[in-house]
Design a protein around this motif. Sequence first.
Motif, PDB file in Angstrom:
ATOM      1  N   ALA A  34      29.164 -31.464  64.985  1.00 29.12           N
ATOM      2  CA  ALA A  34      30.041 -32.548  65.421  1.00 29.12           C
ATOM      3  C   ALA A  34      29.549 -33.919  64.976  1.00 29.12           C
ATOM      4  N   ASN A  35      28.345 -33.972  64.412  1.00 24.53           N
ATOM      5  CA  ASN A  35      27.728 -35.247  64.089  1.00 24.53           C
ATOM      6  C   ASN A  35      27.667 -35.446  62.568  1.00 24.53           C
ATOM      7  N   PRO A  36      28.473 -36.370  62.037  1.00 23.94           N
ATOM      8  CA  PRO A  36      28.463 -36.585  60.588  1.00 23.94           C
ATOM      9  C   PRO A  36      27.137 -37.143  60.059  1.00 23.94           C
ATOM     10  N   ALA A  37      26.259 -37.610  60.956  1.00 23.79           N
ATOM     11  CA  ALA A  37      24.963 -38.139  60.525  1.00 23.79           C
ATOM     12  C   ALA A  37      23.841 -37.115  60.697  1.00 23.79           C
ATOM     13  N   SER A  38      24.184 -35.879  61.037  1.00 21.40           N
ATOM     14  CA  SER A  38      23.161 -34.861  61.297  1.00 21.40           C
ATOM     15  C   SER A  38      22.535 -34.349  60.008  1.00 21.40           C
ATOM     16  N   ASN A  39      21.420 -33.654  60.175  1.00 25.17           N
ATOM     17  CA  ASN A  39      20.770 -33.018  59.026  1.00 25.17           C
ATOM     18  C   ASN A  39      21.694 -32.003  58.364  1.00 25.17           C
ATOM     19  N   LEU A  40      22.507 -31.330  59.166  1.00 26.59           N
ATOM     20  CA  LEU A  40      23.464 -30.374  58.620  1.00 26.59           C
ATOM     21  C   LEU A  40      24.419 -31.067  57.651  1.00 26.59           C
ATOM     22  N   ALA A  41      24.932 -32.215  58.046  1.00 31.82           N
ATOM     23  CA  ALA A  41      25.859 -32.955  57.182  1.00 31.82           C
ATOM     24  C   ALA A  41      25.177 -33.359  55.882  1.00 31.82           C
ATOM     25  N   LYS A  42      23.930 -33.768  55.977  1.00 37.68           N
ATOM     26  CA  LYS A  42      23.187 -34.163  54.769  1.00 37.68           C
ATOM     27  C   LYS A  42      22.971 -32.965  53.849  1.00 37.68           C
ATOM     28  N   LYS A  43      22.610 -31.816  54.439  1.00 37.69           N
ATOM     29  CA  LYS A  43      22.405 -30.604  53.644  1.00 37.69           C
ATOM     30  C   LYS A  43      23.707 -30.163  52.969  1.00 37.69           C
ATOM     31  N   LEU A  44      24.792 -30.226  53.705  1.00 37.31           N
ATOM     32  CA  LEU A  44      26.081 -29.858  53.122  1.00 37.31           C
ATOM     33  C   LEU A  44      26.438 -30.779  51.961  1.00 37.31           C
ATOM     34  N   ASP A  45      26.172 -32.069  52.149  1.00 33.59           N
ATOM     35  CA  ASP A  45      26.450 -33.041  51.090  1.00 33.59           C
ATOM     36  C   ASP A  45      25.615 -32.731  49.847  1.00 33.59           C
ATOM     37  N   GLU A  46      24.343 -32.384  50.059  1.00 31.86           N
ATOM     38  CA  GLU A  46      23.475 -32.020  48.941  1.00 31.86           C
ATOM     39  C   GLU A  46      24.013 -30.802  48.180  1.00 31.86           C
ATOM     40  N   LEU A  47      24.681 -29.920  48.908  1.00 38.54           N
ATOM     41  CA  LEU A  47      25.250 -28.727  48.293  1.00 38.54           C
ATOM     42  C   LEU A  47      26.648 -28.966  47.723  1.00 38.54           C
ATOM     43  N   GLY A  48      27.134 -30.196  47.877  1.00 35.11           N
ATOM     44  CA  GLY A  48      28.464 -30.525  47.377  1.00 35.11           C
ATOM     45  C   GLY A  48      29.583 -30.038  48.275  1.00 35.11           C
TER      46      GLY A  48
END
Length: 186
Positions: free
Chosen positions: A159-173
């Motif tokens: 639910a948090n766009p600033a989470s580590n999950l969001a960053k990892k997803l962004d890194e994966l495109g």
Amino acid sequence: IAVSSASNVEIIKLKNTVLDAANTTRYTSIQVADALYFMAQAGYRTNDAVEALNGTLLLAQATNRGVEQTAELMAATFRQFNMETSEADRIANVYAASINRSMSSLDKLSTALKQAGPVAGAMNLSIEETVGVLDLMFDRGIQGSRAGRALRNAFADMANPASNLAKKLDELGLDFSKVNLANNSL
């Protein structure tokens, strides 16, 4: 009775409900009254406690658990998932199905939902979705409070766009909005 602040009319309704349930279930009038007492103690008015009674007794009987503990779990579930007491049978069915189809138990669900339930409810996830994910976790050996904490943390990350999950997803495109629970169900 004092806990529920019941009027004279409501006291008669409670008495009739207790006697009827004691005559139609395996529970004694004392056990039925205990279930109503715990609902009242949780802040439910007389009509709400009576409305929740059938589902509470069904779940207690299906799981061979005490009515007091079952009423406590039901009261918490209503609040966690913003549900009405008229949905008690639905809750009983979800829990019973979970126990029958996975390595779940009412104790495991109760413990896990203390952690994950409030977050899931705040995110408008259904009890069915939440219990379904917990079932998968239980079947893979992640038990009780550990499952609840892990799921609570996963929900918070999703639910948090600033989470580590969001960053990892962004890194994966990958697009975070595709997993954000504010936009998607489980």
